[in-house]
Design a protein around this motif. Sequence first.
Motif, PDB file in Angstrom:
ATOM      1  N   LEU A  53       0.818  -1.210   0.000  1.00  0.00           N
ATOM      2  CA  LEU A  53       0.000   0.000   0.000  1.00  0.00           C
ATOM      3  C   LEU A  53       0.851   1.259   0.000  1.00  0.00           C
ATOM      4  O   LEU A  53       0.493   2.259  -0.637  1.00  0.00           O
ATOM      5  CB  LEU A  53      -0.927   0.011   1.216  1.00  0.00           C
ATOM      6  N   SER A  54       1.974   1.238   0.716  1.00  0.00           N
ATOM      7  CA  SER A  54       2.824   2.427   0.795  1.00  0.00           C
ATOM      8  C   SER A  54       3.818   2.522  -0.350  1.00  0.00           C
ATOM      9  O   SER A  54       4.185   3.626  -0.761  1.00  0.00           O
ATOM     10  CB  SER A  54       3.580   2.433   2.127  1.00  0.00           C
TER      11      SER A  54
ATOM     12  N   PRO B 192       1.288   3.371  -3.961  1.00  0.00           N
ATOM     13  CA  PRO B 192      -0.008   3.989  -3.647  1.00  0.00           C
ATOM     14  C   PRO B 192      -0.720   4.539  -4.860  1.00  0.00           C
ATOM     15  O   PRO B 192      -1.936   4.730  -4.846  1.00  0.00           O
ATOM     16  CB  PRO B 192       0.379   5.115  -2.682  1.00  0.00           C
TER      17      PRO B 192
ATOM     18  N   THR C 218      -6.154   3.449  -1.333  1.00  0.00           N
ATOM     19  CA  THR C 218      -4.904   2.796  -0.927  1.00  0.00           C
ATOM     20  C   THR C 218      -4.182   3.600   0.155  1.00  0.00           C
ATOM     21  O   THR C 218      -3.720   3.045   1.161  1.00  0.00           O
ATOM     22  CB  THR C 218      -3.991   2.610  -2.135  1.00  0.00           C
ATOM     23  N   ARG C 219      -4.087   4.902  -0.028  1.00  0.00           N
ATOM     24  CA  ARG C 219      -3.443   5.741   0.984  1.00  0.00           C
ATOM     25  C   ARG C 219      -4.268   5.763   2.274  1.00  0.00           C
ATOM     26  O   ARG C 219      -3.715   5.741   3.382  1.00  0.00           O
ATOM     27  CB  ARG C 219      -3.243   7.153   0.450  1.00  0.00           C
TER      28      ARG C 219
END
Length: 368
Positions: free
Chosen positions: A218-219, A222, A255-256
């Motif tokens: 996710l990071s 993103p 996502t973020r």
Amino acid sequence: MFGNPQRYKVALQQHETRHANAGCLLALLFLVPFLARSYSMVTVSCCTLVYVVLVVPLATGYITTGYLLAHAKRVVLLVVVDECSLVRSLARHSRALYSWVHSVYLHLENIHTTTNQVVFNMAAEKVMCPEERFASLYVLLFYTVLAYLQQSLQKRQWSQVLHETTAADFLRLTTAFVVARMGKAIVMGMVLLTFTVQFNDIEPPLGYVLLTISFFLLSQFPGTAGVDSPLVVAVRGLDLYELEGLEEWWVPTVTRGAAVAMSAALVALLAFRSHFILAALLGYTNVLVPWRLLQERCWEPLQTQRLATAHFPLPTVRQLRDRVCAVCLDDMRLLSARVTPCHHVLHAYCLRKCVQSFHQCPLCKHPL
């Protein structure tokens, strides 16, 4: 750029060199687990934060010594000249110091991802497997190596070599390209060999691995608001009409937001277990700053896109019966369509494009 391309090329090369130096200096963070044997987690965390926020930016030129001294002098003057009480003076000094550190950290966008991943993995290790003191950074290093290999295989940088016209330049660039690839291959081999040695004594639980790899994905990927990505294409293939054709805006926001939500839940667990310093650090690096960037770069642009068609009402079931969009000739569903003031029913995505481009109905040219 166009008037002096050589100057632009030199500036770009300096910028890339600065990024490379910052990456090499940040790679030293993987030695942090060895310090945990002799020092407490609080000491290691504080030293790591100072190294990331001050040492690396000063060494790579992101901030200058004059800039740092000017702000330090300002803080000292606030303390010395202030005629208020000592408590108020210390409070103002702390706020000024926090504001300065916060502004510096916000400008260091290149280290945000690495900082978020390191702090999250350390916090997850503290909660889920505190006995495995080296698992967090070794697992993160393993994920980073896999991501690097994926990017290296995806990007093929032969285009610059093929554009050269002389044999000498072609041979020079080809040699440099091959040597660089060989060097990276040697480094990767050493890293993987280190994994085989170190992971013999490290057994992180499956839940920890799933949690950290989810946050890493996710990071690390993103997405950018308004830009297509493989994940955006996959979501668009699901035909979620409720998104109104805004997948390239919704996917980065979700996502973020998911990464921020995972970090917030971990902050609560750390606070519940009385790890207040690590909880505060995780709350700042992984919740406060990412939430602010999420609002500025994803949520506000998304709302701007939605406002383009928000004042158009949704159609009724009778209005949608046996209708297709006059712009894309595709079927319409209840939540994917809008009704114009001239009583035409169009997809929200198609209507948004017409409003932004022409400000009129595509069928009767009525002003929108």
